[in-house]
Design a protein around this motif. Structure first.
Motif, short mmCIF file in Angstrom:
data_model
loop_
_atom_site.label_atom_id
_atom_site.label_comp_id
_atom_site.label_asym_id
_atom_site.label_seq_id
_atom_site.Cartn_x
_atom_site.Cartn_y
_atom_site.Cartn_z
N ALA A 20 0.81 -1.22 0.00
CA ALA A 20 0.00 0.00 0.00
C ALA A 20 0.84 1.27 0.00
CB ALA A 20 -0.94 0.02 1.21
N THR A 21 2.14 1.15 0.22
CA THR A 21 3.02 2.32 0.28
C THR A 21 4.32 2.02 -0.43
OG1 THR A 21 4.10 1.64 2.34
CG2 THR A 21 2.05 2.94 2.54
N THR A 22 5.04 3.08 -0.75
CA THR A 22 6.37 2.90 -1.33
C THR A 22 7.29 2.15 -0.37
OG1 THR A 22 6.12 4.91 -2.66
CG2 THR A 22 8.37 4.12 -2.28
N ALA A 23 7.15 2.43 0.93
CA ALA A 23 7.97 1.74 1.93
C ALA A 23 7.70 0.24 1.91
CB ALA A 23 7.71 2.32 3.32
N GLU A 24 6.46 -0.15 1.75
CA GLU A 24 6.15 -1.58 1.68
C GLU A 24 6.69 -2.19 0.40
OE1 GLU A 24 2.11 -1.91 4.44
OE2 GLU A 24 1.98 -2.22 2.26
N VAL A 25 6.59 -1.47 -0.72
CA VAL A 25 7.19 -1.98 -1.96
C VAL A 25 8.69 -2.20 -1.76
CG1 VAL A 25 7.70 -1.47 -4.38
CG2 VAL A 25 5.46 -0.88 -3.43
N SER A 26 9.35 -1.23 -1.14
CA SER A 26 10.77 -1.34 -0.89
C SER A 26 11.10 -2.57 -0.04
CB SER A 26 11.28 -0.07 -0.21
OG SER A 26 12.64 -0.20 0.17
N ALA A 27 10.31 -2.79 1.01
CA ALA A 27 10.55 -3.94 1.90
C ALA A 27 10.34 -5.26 1.16
CB ALA A 27 9.64 -3.85 3.12
N VAL A 28 9.32 -5.32 0.31
CA VAL A 28 9.07 -6.54 -0.47
C VAL A 28 10.23 -6.80 -1.42
CG1 VAL A 28 7.62 -7.56 -2.27
CG2 VAL A 28 6.55 -6.43 -0.30
N VAL A 29 10.70 -5.75 -2.08
CA VAL A 29 11.80 -5.91 -3.03
C VAL A 29 13.08 -6.34 -2.30
CG1 VAL A 29 13.28 -4.70 -4.68
CG2 VAL A 29 10.82 -4.33 -4.72
N ARG A 30 13.33 -5.77 -1.14
CA ARG A 30 14.52 -6.16 -0.38
C ARG A 30 14.46 -7.65 0.00
NH1 ARG A 30 17.78 -2.03 0.86
NH2 ARG A 30 16.88 0.08 0.97
N TRP A 31 13.28 -8.11 0.40
CA TRP A 31 13.14 -9.53 0.73
C TRP A 31 13.40 -10.39 -0.50
CZ3 TRP A 31 10.10 -13.48 -1.04
CH2 TRP A 31 10.14 -14.67 -0.30
N CYS A 32 12.84 -9.98 -1.63
CA CYS A 32 13.05 -10.75 -2.87
C CYS A 32 14.53 -10.78 -3.25
CB CYS A 32 12.22 -10.16 -4.00
SG CYS A 32 10.44 -10.44 -3.84
N ALA A 33 15.21 -9.64 -3.14
CA ALA A 33 16.62 -9.58 -3.49
C ALA A 33 17.45 -10.48 -2.58
CB ALA A 33 17.11 -8.13 -3.41
N VAL A 48 11.38 2.27 -7.02
CA VAL A 48 12.07 1.33 -6.14
C VAL A 48 13.01 0.50 -6.99
CG1 VAL A 48 11.82 -0.61 -4.55
CG2 VAL A 48 10.18 1.28 -4.47
N LEU A 49 14.29 0.57 -6.68
CA LEU A 49 15.31 -0.11 -7.45
C LEU A 49 15.40 -1.59 -7.06
CD1 LEU A 49 18.02 2.69 -7.33
CD2 LEU A 49 16.41 2.20 -9.18
N PRO A 50 16.09 -2.41 -7.84
CA PRO A 50 16.11 -3.85 -7.59
C PRO A 50 16.70 -4.28 -6.25
CG PRO A 50 16.72 -3.42 -9.85
CD PRO A 50 16.66 -2.09 -9.18
N ASP A 51 17.45 -3.40 -5.58
CA ASP A 51 17.95 -3.74 -4.25
C ASP A 51 17.07 -3.21 -3.14
OD1 ASP A 51 18.45 -1.05 -4.41
OD2 ASP A 51 20.62 -1.19 -4.06
N GLY A 52 15.97 -2.53 -3.50
CA GLY A 52 15.05 -1.99 -2.52
C GLY A 52 15.25 -0.52 -2.24
N ASP A 53 16.36 0.07 -2.69
CA ASP A 53 16.54 1.51 -2.52
C ASP A 53 15.48 2.27 -3.30
OD1 ASP A 53 18.73 1.12 -0.94
OD2 ASP A 53 20.22 1.66 -2.45
N VAL A 54 15.14 3.47 -2.79
CA VAL A 54 14.12 4.29 -3.44
C VAL A 54 14.78 5.49 -4.09
CG1 VAL A 54 12.01 5.63 -3.13
CG2 VAL A 54 12.39 3.56 -1.76
N LEU A 55 14.69 5.56 -5.41
CA LEU A 55 15.18 6.71 -6.17
C LEU A 55 14.02 7.67 -6.33
CD1 LEU A 55 17.49 7.95 -7.89
CD2 LEU A 55 16.54 6.73 -9.84
#
Length: 476
Positions: free
Chosen positions: A48-61, A172-179
């Motif tokens: 629901a938020t950019t922060a959640e997208v970032s956390a999901v991507v970090r877990w996937c990475a 949200v970049l592939p490592d979870g960082d937010v540009l």
């Protein structure tokens, strides 16, 4: 990685209510709009938020799980379907659906990537402004998907594609960082314009979570007409005449072949065609003006009258009301629905220079008819910006029979690609590449350009987790 492990971990990030595992109803998310591509996913995740997208991507990475970003799942090329052998999730953006702010003075709007296009149009209208992107799926497609394919639509002639309508992005970049570059600046020369890499990248470099988009003064009036023509050359002559006499009032200039409208009439039951289908081509023309009190209908009637005297049109219908104008536009916006129901559609998204459009249409239709006499050839598109969609519809074949139609599609694609390349065109003007067109891209693109695309992909996504198997072939 098991689905159970993935569901448990992702539920801890977004809550279990917004994670759909293999035991749930994943079909709306793992099958494309045309029913042509069927995939599988460890889970469908709805942050629901950019922060959640970032956390999901970090877990996937961290766990080597690939990600298929998905907006409204209205694409034409399978880019939002989780395909291939790698374990992956679908990251669905519906819940990122907030309008962050609007600026009437700055003619800008900041939105989440999951906002439906029609909702962004409505938000702009609420501050007496226009967001001009318009296409048939605008009631369900999302801004993130529009950006990821560099969508065009029916107003490119006046306003441009999504690339031209975008001021800033959050990714949200592939490592979870937010540009984050959610700027509304019209002028900024501080180095590389990184946002341009993500527009049209189809989620292969990162996940767009927000955007700042251009707004425009809202038109105070419009006039719409449908004109009949005997040849596409006449449509191009009429385009030149309209530009010379009407300037920026020319908002849209859309063409449909008689075959295309016949397909719509046969397969969209609630739609009425208010004219006889007795001409080769039909033009939908819209004039708009931001000034009050302009006699646009009179200007349009004058244009069509002159065109009739020059032998460019055989007949025309000028809408006498907004209801009639919307009815004419409904015909144009029904091409995908009607074609999908008519059989197996081999569709193309070519763009060629304006001067070459007549030659392109003539050569392509003749070669397809010779190669596949049973194909219904339908054409529609944005003739004002050079983008003509050529459809070869094979009657009696279901949309999911891609394997059975593989050789047929390859033969027809080769025809269209050869003619497009010969005329210095592009095989994808607005639909993207996805999986449907990746082999075609590998065949026609400059090898050096492909090599640099691979280098960019490797730089941003060294684990190859972002939308695997899309745009670039493994060996292109």
């Amino acid at each position: 990685m098991t689905p159970e492990t993935a569901v448990e971990a992702l539920s801890a990030i977004v809550s279990a209510a917004y994670v759909v595992g293999p035991d749930g109803d994943q079909e709306p998310y793992v099958v494309d709009w045309r029913g042509r591509y069927h995939g599988t996913a460890l889970a469908v995740v709805k942050p629901a938020t950019t922060a959640e997208v970032s956390a999901v991507v970090r877990w996937c990475a961290a766990n080597g799980v690939a990600i298929t970003p998905q907006g409204g799942n209205t694409g034409m090329c399978g880019a939002a379907t989780p395909l291939g052998p790698r374990p992956q999730i679908v990251l669905r953006l519906d819940r990122l659906n907030k309008v962050r702010w609007t600026s009437r003075l700055g003619d800008a709007i900041a939105v989440d990537a999951g906002c439906v296009l029609a909702d962004v149009q409505a938000a702009a209208e609420s501050v007496d402004r226009l967001f001009p992107m318009s296409l048939g799926a605008e009631g369900s497609c999302q801004i993130g998907g529009n950006l990821s394919t560099n969508a065009g639509g029916t107003a490119v002639l006046r306003y441009g594609t999504m690339r031209e309508l975008t001021l800033g992005l959050e990714v949200v970049l592939p490592d979870g960082d937010v540009l984050s570059s959610m700027t509304s600046l019209r002028k900024d020369s501080t180095g590389y314009d990184l946002k341009q890499l993500f527009i049209g990248a189809e989620g292969t470099l990162g996940i767009i979570t927000g955007a700042v988009l251009k707004l425009f003064p809202r038109p105070r009036g419009r006039a719409v007409a449908m004109a009949k023509l005997d040849a596409i050359e006449d449509a191009l002559s009429l385009l030149a005449l309209a530009r010379a006499s009407l300037g920026e009032r020319l908002g849209s200039f859309e063409i449909m072949s008689r075959g295309q409208i016949e397909v719509i009439a046969e397969n969209v039951s609630h739609l009425a065609i208010p004219f006889a289908l007795d001409s080769a081509f039909y033009l939908l023309i819209e004039l708009v003006d931001t000034l009050e009190g302009q006699d646009l209908a009179g200007l349009l009637e004058g244009l069509l009258g002159e065109a009739f005297e020059r032998g460019l049109v055989t007949d025309a219908l000028v809408a006498s009301s907004e209801t009639q104008a919307e009815a004419l536009w409904k015909i144009r916006h029904s091409v995908s629905e009607g074609s999908k129901r008519a059989g197996y559609v081999i569709s193309h998204d070519s763009a060629v220079p304006l001067d070459a459009q007549a030659e392109f249409v003539t050569r392509v239709t003749a070669r397809i008819a010779e190669t596949r006499p049973d194909a219904r050839i339908a054409l529609h598109g944005h003739i004002g910006d050079g983008n003509i969609h050529v459809l070869a519809i094979i009657p009696g074949v279901a949309p999911d029979q891609a394997d059975a139609m593989k050789d047929v599609a390859a033969a027809i694609n080769s025809i269209v690609d050869e003619e497009t390349a010969a005329l210095n065109g592009s095989i994808s003007a607005e639909h993207g590449i996805g999986v449907a067109n990746r082999e075609r891209l590998a065949r026609v693109a400059d090898p050096l350009e492909l090599a640099w695309m691979r280098k960019v992909k490797a730089l941003f996504d060294p684990q190859q987790l972002m939308n695997p198997g899309k745009v670039l072939t493994p060996d292109s």
